[in-house]
Design an enzyme around this catalytic site. Structure first.
Site, PDB file in Angstrom:
ATOM      1  N   HIS A  72       0.840  -1.273  -0.012  1.00  0.00           N
ATOM      2  CA  HIS A  72       0.059   0.027   0.223  1.00  0.00           C
ATOM      3  C   HIS A  72       0.854   1.110   0.002  1.00  0.00           C
ATOM      4  CE1 HIS A  72      -3.342  -2.104   0.268  1.00  0.00           C
ATOM      5  NE2 HIS A  72      -3.468  -2.753   1.374  1.00  0.00           N
ATOM      6  N   CYS A  99      -0.218   2.091  -5.328  1.00  0.00           N
ATOM      7  CA  CYS A  99      -0.898   3.325  -5.820  1.00  0.00           C
ATOM      8  C   CYS A  99      -0.411   4.452  -5.237  1.00  0.00           C
ATOM      9  CB  CYS A  99      -2.373   2.824  -5.157  1.00  0.00           C
ATOM     10  SG  CYS A  99      -3.182   1.386  -5.937  1.00  0.00           S
TER      11      CYS A  99
END
Length: 793
Positions: free
Chosen positions: A430, A479
């Site tokens: 993440h 991301c």
């Protein structure tokens, strides 16, 4: 070998026609050859080329094989390259023809090549053993088997497969095969045949003669072979047996029966990662049943299939959103794996950029405590690790690090850098991006994390520049959406103008990155494309540009995920550049020793229990912080009927799934990436236990070996225990769980606090050299964001 450097155009037409006839074969023909030659870019066939070759079958005189050979002739393919590719696809007939035509002047001995070596076997009394030796070379090869120095005169002693049945004590020993052509000959390697005790209730499956008269039995004459295949390829396993009465077949995958697979040929038209593992065939009739040898199927470079997909929001809300996407119905094929590093280097140029060393830190976070769990980072880190090692990188690969461990790992990584060194940092997990700064999220980050809970990539870059590195590469598979919980604009240190920085982002600003999710292990989109190009001997930015182009041509990612490249690299620096250590041998040796400290496995332990049982403890590494222990019974007295050795009482620091400990296969133990055949003596039965999170080990690793056994004619089970201490294996020596004190030389921090460049290498380095582990080759938001989950049907 000069003859082999000539172009295929020098071959007579009749030779090309004969080759074409051999290649007009659906199982081992021109399509397989096209895949093999594609590792050389100039011979890579487009979809149009393949279609054009295929359409030749519509003509009465057409030949797809000849059409493909004509393409190779047009592109100046050499005979040597064609011969190498034919050997890769194991097309022995074509190899034999080409070798005989091109090198008639070579002696027969030089032309004979053993392609299948006999392997050592252990079998029960009365059973059947088949030793196989196959060779390529001039026409008319003959075979002769020997036991020790004695020639075997039985019928099968003059064939490629020596059948020993029924197996008796006199058959134990060493076997070797001689391959003859006239007066010339070559020998295979030695194979050992040994007797073992039969398992209760099994049938030897072999009569004293091969079903002469009315005798019954089952004999496997062709065993299934282990294979490495790519996703999207076809898999073909064969198990052939002779039996009286006629036998039936049943295939098993990872010990589970395959209901629809009851023929001697097991065909899987489109392989996925779900098909990796062990295959065995059970052959049986009314009276007997026998099992084939296990065949291990490994999945190589993948083909990303094109089914429907679901995007899982990996943002702060961690909500799942289904978005159906049309299926193009076409599987884009991945190319072959890149060649080894020694083949990358082009020494024809007068000037070649070199480096003083190459170091890589790879972190994959997947088991988040408060955010969406990820699946791809494990396979991504493993695959990229193997590729980087081929290019001589010192690789540290770590899974599931918390905030402190990530800080410490980066600090130790910086200690391995120096003047002229190539430093590469890869992160899969993440992440997010605010105000131009990228942040990597640890597994213990709270639900509403901010920069205080994460690591700022730009701050790491400033630390790397202090080391006067030759190249700084960041590959961020995460991301890059904005984090609404973080309003603080972090101010990294000032960057120097070094013209050696490359950022490869898996996706664009304010966009998500995605992963392919199937059963077992699978890659993220970024690595699925990067692994095809990363070993190319091109400037790093050129290589990444090509990856971006490949991703752009993939229909499902188009408009959703696109690689972004940021760089100020001015020189032609490549990840394949050679290491030149003449001017910095002391620093290079120091880095070798510092890296080696984090990759030391315990030596094998041999324990003799009071009852006389001898147990071996072996150790293998899956990542720098994940280790597998395997236990084996090496010897037991005759009066002991059964015994097993299991591991227990591990410290709380490390992470062990007790339900998966002491398992009979690596897969059952949770190790999806290690392969049994990579371990020493894989034929010996073992129990496997997988230990994770070694970076959290505070003391030496201590556990108990529990031996349970029964004596002959006694039902009561007896237990003995031995405590074993194996030191601090692998990365646990670095004490990544400890805070690093402040640095006196720099006030720069990785986020809001200062991290010191203080080494925790306090071990006696001199003792490490003899037991250093060579990592196996020898390997996304709250990625704050979404990842695309492709479900394979």
């Amino acid at each position: 070998m000069e003859e082999f450097n000539y172009s295929l155009a020098n071959l007579p037409v009749e030779v090309l026609d004969r080759l074409a006839t051999m290649l007009d074969n659906s199982t081992c023909g021109w399509r397989q050859l096209a895949q093999a030659v594609s590792e050389e870019p100039k011979f890579r066939c487009s979809e149009r080329d393949v279609t054009s070759c295929s359409l030749q079958v519509l003509s009465a005189t057409g030949s797809p094989g000849r059409s493909f050979l004509d393409l190779l002739v047009e592109r100046s393919c050499s005979m040597l390259f064609l011969l190498q590719c034919l050997r890769k696809i194991d097309h022995r007939e074509a190899v034999q023809l080409l070798t005989a035509m091109v090198s008639p002047c070579k002696t027969a001995t030089e032309l004979i090549r053993v392609t299948v070596q006999p392997s050592s076997q252990r079998a029960t009394l009365g059973s059947q053993v088949v030793l196989t030796c196959k060779a390529s070379g001039p026409p008319g090869l003959s075979y002769q088997w020997f036991k020790g120095k004695e020639e075997i005169l039985e019928a099968t002693g003059h064939t490629p497969e020596l059948i020993v049945c029924p197996l008796g004590p006199e058959h134990q020993g060493s076997y070797i095969c001689r391959v003859n052509h006239g007066n010339a000959c070559v020998f295979s390697q030695w194979a050992q045949v040994r007797l073992v005790q039969p398992s209760p209730g099994t049938s030897p499956g072999c009569s004293s003669n091969i079903f002469s008269g009315s005798s019954s039995g089952v004999h496997i004459i062709y065993q299934p072979k282990s294979q490495v295949v790519s996703e999207g390829d076809a898999l073909l396993l064969e198990c052939t047996a002779v039996a009286n009465p006629p036998a039936q077949c049943q295939w098993y995958h990872n010990s589970a029966p395959m209901p629809q697979s009851k023929a001697r040929l097991l065909k899987i038209p489109c392989v996925t990662t779900a098909h990796r593992g062990q295959y065995r065939c059970k052959v049986f009739n009314l009276y007997h049943d026998v099992w084939s040898d296990p065949a291990i199927v490994s999945i190589g470079p993948t083909s990303i299939t094109d089914p429907s997909w679901v995007a899982v929001d990996r943002g702060l809300e961690s909500q799942e959103v289904d978005r159906p996407i049309i299926s193009a119905g076409v599987c884009p094929q991945m190319t072959n794996p890149p060649p080894l590093s020694k083949q990358f280097y082009d020494t024809s140029s007068d000037f070649k950029v070199t480096t003083t060393d190459k170091v890589a830190l790879l972190i994959g976070n997947l088991n988040y405590r408060y955010h969406t769990q990820l699946s791809a980072p494990m396979a991504d880190v493993h695959e990229l690790s193997n590729l980087l090692r081929q290019m001589d990188f010192k690789v540290v690969s770590l899974l599931d690090l918390n905030w402190q461990e990530m800080h410490s790992a980066v600090t130790e990584f910086l200690l391995l850098l120096g003047k002229g060194v190539y430093g590469l940092l890869y992160f899969a997990g993440h992440g997010y991006e605010n105000y131009g700064n990228s942040f990597m999220v640890p597994i213990d980050a709270p639900a509403s994390y901010t920069s205080e809970h994460c690591l700022c990539v730009q701050n790491i870059l400033t630390r790397m520049q202090e080391k006067e590195t030759g190249l700084n590469v960041f590959l961020l598979d995460m991301c890059r959406k904005r984090n609404p919980n973080d309003e603080v604009a972090v101010q990294p240190g000032l960057l120097k103008v070094t013209a050696n920085i490359v950022f490869g982002y898996a996706t664009c600003v304010d966009a998500e990155a995605y992963e392919v999710r199937r059963e077992g292990v699978s890659n993220g989109i970024f690595i699925s494309f990067l692994k095809r190009r990363v070993c190319e001997d091109e400037k790093v930015t050129v290589m990444l540009d090509r990856v971006a182009e490949d991703m752009g041509r993939f229909e499902i990612t188009r408009g959703r995920q696109a690689l972004e490249l940021r760089s100020n690299l001015s020189e032609r620096r490549s990840l394949t550049d050679l290491i030149q250590t003449s001017d910095c041998s002391v620093a290079y040796s120091t880095r070798n020793l510092q890296w080696a400290v984090a990759h030391v496995l315990p030596k094998s332990h041999f324990i003799r229990f009071d009852c006389g049982v001898k147990v071996q403890l072996g150790f293998a590494a899956e990542f720098s912080n994940i280790m597998v222990i395997y236990t084996r019974i090496l010897d037991k007295p005759k009066e002991i009927a059964t015994c097993s050795a299991q591991l227990t009482d591990f410290p709380e620091d490390v992470d062990i799934d007790l339900k998966k400990s002491n398992q009979e296969t690596l897969l059952e133990a949770g190790s999806l990436l290690l392969i049994k055949e990579q371990l020493p003596s894989p034929e010996l039965p073992s129990l496997y236990t997988r230990i994770r999170s070694l970076q959290r080990l505070k003391m030496e690793l201590t556990f108990a070996v529990c031996l349970r056994y029964t004596y002959v004619h006694l039902e009561e089970e007896v237990e003995e225990r031995r405590n074993v201490t194996v030191g601090k294996p692998l990365v646990s020596k670095l004490n990544l769980h400890q805070l690093r004190p402040n640095s006196d030389s720099s006030s720069l921090s990785l986020d809001s606090c200062t991290i010191a460049e203080v080494s925790s290498f306090s071990e006696d380095f001199a003792t490490l050299a003899s037991n250093t582990w060579s990592l196996f080759a020898p390997a996304n938001a709250d990625k704050c964001q979404d990842k695309m989950n492709y479900h394979s049907y």
